[in-house]
Design a protein around this motif. Structure first.
Motif, PDB file in Angstrom:
ATOM      1  N   ASN A 186      38.379  44.844  44.975  1.00  0.00           N
ATOM      2  CA  ASN A 186      39.077  43.844  44.177  1.00  0.00           C
ATOM      3  C   ASN A 186      38.126  43.224  43.149  1.00  0.00           C
ATOM      4  O   ASN A 186      37.091  42.671  43.526  1.00  0.00           O
ATOM      5  CB  ASN A 186      39.633  42.730  45.073  1.00  0.00           C
ATOM      6  N   PRO A 187      38.447  43.312  41.844  1.00  0.00           N
ATOM      7  CA  PRO A 187      37.580  42.689  40.835  1.00  0.00           C
ATOM      8  C   PRO A 187      37.445  41.183  41.043  1.00  0.00           C
ATOM      9  O   PRO A 187      36.394  40.611  40.767  1.00  0.00           O
ATOM     10  CB  PRO A 187      38.299  43.001  39.513  1.00  0.00           C
ATOM     11  N   ARG A 188      38.508  40.546  41.501  1.00  0.00           N
ATOM     12  CA  ARG A 188      38.480  39.118  41.818  1.00  0.00           C
ATOM     13  C   ARG A 188      39.000  38.948  43.230  1.00  0.00           C
ATOM     14  O   ARG A 188      40.139  39.302  43.535  1.00  0.00           O
ATOM     15  CB  ARG A 188      39.349  38.315  40.845  1.00  0.00           C
ATOM     16  N   ALA A 189      38.169  38.402  44.106  1.00  0.00           N
ATOM     17  CA  ALA A 189      38.563  38.237  45.507  1.00  0.00           C
ATOM     18  C   ALA A 189      39.796  37.350  45.643  1.00  0.00           C
ATOM     19  O   ALA A 189      40.606  37.520  46.557  1.00  0.00           O
ATOM     20  CB  ALA A 189      37.396  37.653  46.306  1.00  0.00           C
ATOM     21  N   GLU A 190      39.946  36.372  44.695  1.00  0.00           N
ATOM     22  CA  GLU A 190      41.083  35.455  44.773  1.00  0.00           C
ATOM     23  C   GLU A 190      42.407  36.130  44.422  1.00  0.00           C
ATOM     24  O   GLU A 190      43.478  35.603  44.735  1.00  0.00           O
ATOM     25  CB  GLU A 190      40.890  34.267  43.818  1.00  0.00           C
ATOM     26  N   LEU A 191      42.318  37.282  43.735  1.00  0.00           N
ATOM     27  CA  LEU A 191      43.515  37.996  43.290  1.00  0.00           C
ATOM     28  C   LEU A 191      43.426  39.460  43.728  1.00  0.00           C
ATOM     29  O   LEU A 191      43.069  40.330  42.945  1.00  0.00           O
ATOM     30  CB  LEU A 191      43.655  37.926  41.766  1.00  0.00           C
ATOM     31  N   PRO A 192      43.734  39.755  44.985  1.00  0.00           N
ATOM     32  CA  PRO A 192      43.659  41.147  45.458  1.00  0.00           C
ATOM     33  C   PRO A 192      44.570  42.057  44.646  1.00  0.00           C
ATOM     34  O   PRO A 192      45.618  41.634  44.151  1.00  0.00           O
ATOM     35  CB  PRO A 192      44.135  41.041  46.914  1.00  0.00           C
ATOM     36  N   GLU A 193      44.161  43.306  44.508  1.00  0.00           N
ATOM     37  CA  GLU A 193      44.940  44.267  43.732  1.00  0.00           C
ATOM     38  C   GLU A 193      46.314  44.532  44.345  1.00  0.00           C
ATOM     39  O   GLU A 193      47.244  44.922  43.641  1.00  0.00           O
ATOM     40  CB  GLU A 193      44.163  45.570  43.583  1.00  0.00           C
ATOM     41  N   VAL A 194      46.451  44.303  45.643  1.00  0.00           N
ATOM     42  CA  VAL A 194      47.772  44.428  46.267  1.00  0.00           C
ATOM     43  C   VAL A 194      48.731  43.407  45.661  1.00  0.00           C
ATOM     44  O   VAL A 194      49.912  43.704  45.444  1.00  0.00           O
ATOM     45  CB  VAL A 194      47.665  44.241  47.797  1.00  0.00           C
ATOM     46  N   ALA A 195      48.235  42.213  45.361  1.00  0.00           N
ATOM     47  CA  ALA A 195      49.078  41.201  44.722  1.00  0.00           C
ATOM     48  C   ALA A 195      49.424  41.617  43.303  1.00  0.00           C
ATOM     49  O   ALA A 195      50.552  41.402  42.838  1.00  0.00           O
ATOM     50  CB  ALA A 195      48.367  39.844  44.722  1.00  0.00           C
ATOM     51  N   ARG A 196      48.471  42.219  42.588  1.00  0.00           N
ATOM     52  CA  ARG A 196      48.766  42.704  41.238  1.00  0.00           C
ATOM     53  C   ARG A 196      49.853  43.781  41.287  1.00  0.00           C
ATOM     54  O   ARG A 196      50.765  43.785  40.471  1.00  0.00           O
ATOM     55  CB  ARG A 196      47.511  43.288  40.584  1.00  0.00           C
ATOM     56  N   LEU A 197      49.736  44.686  42.256  1.00  0.00           N
ATOM     57  CA  LEU A 197      50.737  45.741  42.392  1.00  0.00           C
ATOM     58  C   LEU A 197      52.109  45.142  42.700  1.00  0.00           C
ATOM     59  O   LEU A 197      53.122  45.576  42.128  1.00  0.00           O
ATOM     60  CB  LEU A 197      50.314  46.725  43.489  1.00  0.00           C
ATOM     61  N   ALA A 198      52.150  44.149  43.575  1.00  0.00           N
ATOM     62  CA  ALA A 198      53.424  43.490  43.878  1.00  0.00           C
ATOM     63  C   ALA A 198      54.004  42.840  42.630  1.00  0.00           C
ATOM     64  O   ALA A 198      55.220  42.896  42.387  1.00  0.00           O
ATOM     65  CB  ALA A 198      53.224  42.446  44.977  1.00  0.00           C
ATOM     66  N   TRP A 199      53.147  42.219  41.831  1.00  0.00           N
ATOM     67  CA  TRP A 199      53.621  41.574  40.602  1.00  0.00           C
ATOM     68  C   TRP A 199      54.155  42.604  39.614  1.00  0.00           C
ATOM     69  O   TRP A 199      55.218  42.399  39.002  1.00  0.00           O
ATOM     70  CB  TRP A 199      52.478  40.772  39.978  1.00  0.00           C
ATOM     71  N   LEU A 200      53.458  43.720  39.444  1.00  0.00           N
ATOM     72  CA  LEU A 200      53.942  44.768  38.553  1.00  0.00           C
ATOM     73  C   LEU A 200      55.306  45.285  39.014  1.00  0.00           C
ATOM     74  O   LEU A 200      56.223  45.474  38.210  1.00  0.00           O
ATOM     75  CB  LEU A 200      52.934  45.923  38.491  1.00  0.00           C
ATOM     76  N   LEU A 201      55.435  45.520  40.312  1.00  0.00           N
ATOM     77  CA  LEU A 201      56.711  45.988  40.855  1.00  0.00           C
ATOM     78  C   LEU A 201      57.802  44.943  40.666  1.00  0.00           C
ATOM     79  O   LEU A 201      58.966  45.281  40.417  1.00  0.00           O
ATOM     80  CB  LEU A 201      56.554  46.330  42.340  1.00  0.00           C
TER      81      LEU A 201
END
Length: 294
Positions: A186-201
């Motif tokens: 994760n580039p930013r620990a506060e914003l895991p990439e799983v959350a980014r993927l959920a947001w994109l979806l």
């Protein structure tokens, strides 16, 4: 949500071309390799009055079904013709002869810079897929509860791409498809990439009539609304926190082009708090947010 993961190397080239000059690339090799082919493809699109970014979206989607690396000439012809027809209709077929070699140049540049990209994507996408399997379904369940079940698509395609910019992604609502950079950490620990993927979806239904018709700019409003919604859902599965700092961080690192991120984050938090307290319909809440946004 039923997800289909497709790892096609050619998608990376078109994804990077879509970033164009708007996002700096962290990978100098790809930056140098794709700079000129991307400029030439963009110039050709502009010469024919074609929407460059829309053309790129169609190329990304059609390239997802072609696993060959590098792309064979027949595949390039197919991709170019299909994307052109979707962008400007079949009457634009006369432009194929000019666009096809430029599409081929983008694909060839990636193949030359990353000859083993297929193997890299296989390795890189594994950790993200595993994390999604562990947290993603629970996150989406919370997200549907917080917004409305109709806000989420039933099925989607996930396209892992090489992390040329160090972390990023793109939603293609017309195809229920998202591209996401397959970072190993994760580039930013506060914003895991799983959350980014959920947001994109969660952004894939921004073209749904129930949201498109009452909103002046649904492609801006819905992705913004989904930031506090996703962060709150992520907090329920112990992935992230929904607070002003994390919302502002998401605006920056999930690359929403907002000129006043601090003001937008403040507005989103105020809107979200009111929404949680009153729980109007999701559509009504989106209309209210559009009126509040700076």
């Amino acid at each position: 949500m039923e997800l289909r993961w497709l790892k096609a190397p050619a998608v990376t080239g078109f994804y990077i071309a879509g970033l164009a000059d708007e996002t700096p690339l962290a990978d100098p090799q790809l930056r140098q390799a794709l700079a000129e082919p991307t400029r030439e493809l963009r110039r050709a699109c502009e010469a024919f009055d074609l929407n460059f970014h829309l053309f790129i979206e169609h190329l990304i989607f059609y390239a997802a079904d072609v696993p060959a690396h590098p792309l064979p000439p027949a595949a390039v012809s197919y991709l170019t013709a299909a994307a052109l027809a979707k962008t400007a209709g079949r009457d634009a077929a006369e432009h194929t002869a000019v666009l096809e070699p430029r599409v081929a140049a983008v694909a060839s540049a990636v193949a030359a810079a990353r000859p083993k990209l297929a193997e890299e994507l296989e390795l890189r996408s594994g950790p993200l897929a595993e994390q999604w399997q562990a947290r993603g379904p629970g996150l989406l369940k919370q997200l549907a509860r917080l917004s409305e079940p109709q806000a989420l698509v039933a099925r989607a395609i996930v396209l892992p791409v090489f992390p040329a910019s160090g972390g990023g992604g793109r939603a293609l609502p017309v195809y229920n498809t998202v591209a996401i950079e397959a970072v190993l950490a994760n580039p930013r620990a506060e914003l895991p990439e799983v959350a980014r993927l959920a947001w994109l979806l969660a952004c894939l239904n921004s073209d749904l009539a129930r949201y498109r018709e009452p909103l002046a700019d649904p492609l801006r409003v819905l992705p913004l609304a989904m930031i506090p919604a996703v962060l709150t859902a992520a907090s329920e599965v112990e992935l992230a926190r929904c607070e002003p700092a994390s919302v502002e961080l998401a605006l920056a690192h999930w690359r929403l082009d907002e000129n006043r991120p601090a003001a937008v984050a403040e507005t989103l938090m105020a809107w979200w708090q009111t929404y949680l307290e009153t729980r109007p319909s999701w559509t009504l809440a989106l209309v209210a947010l559009e009126q509040m946004l700076p």
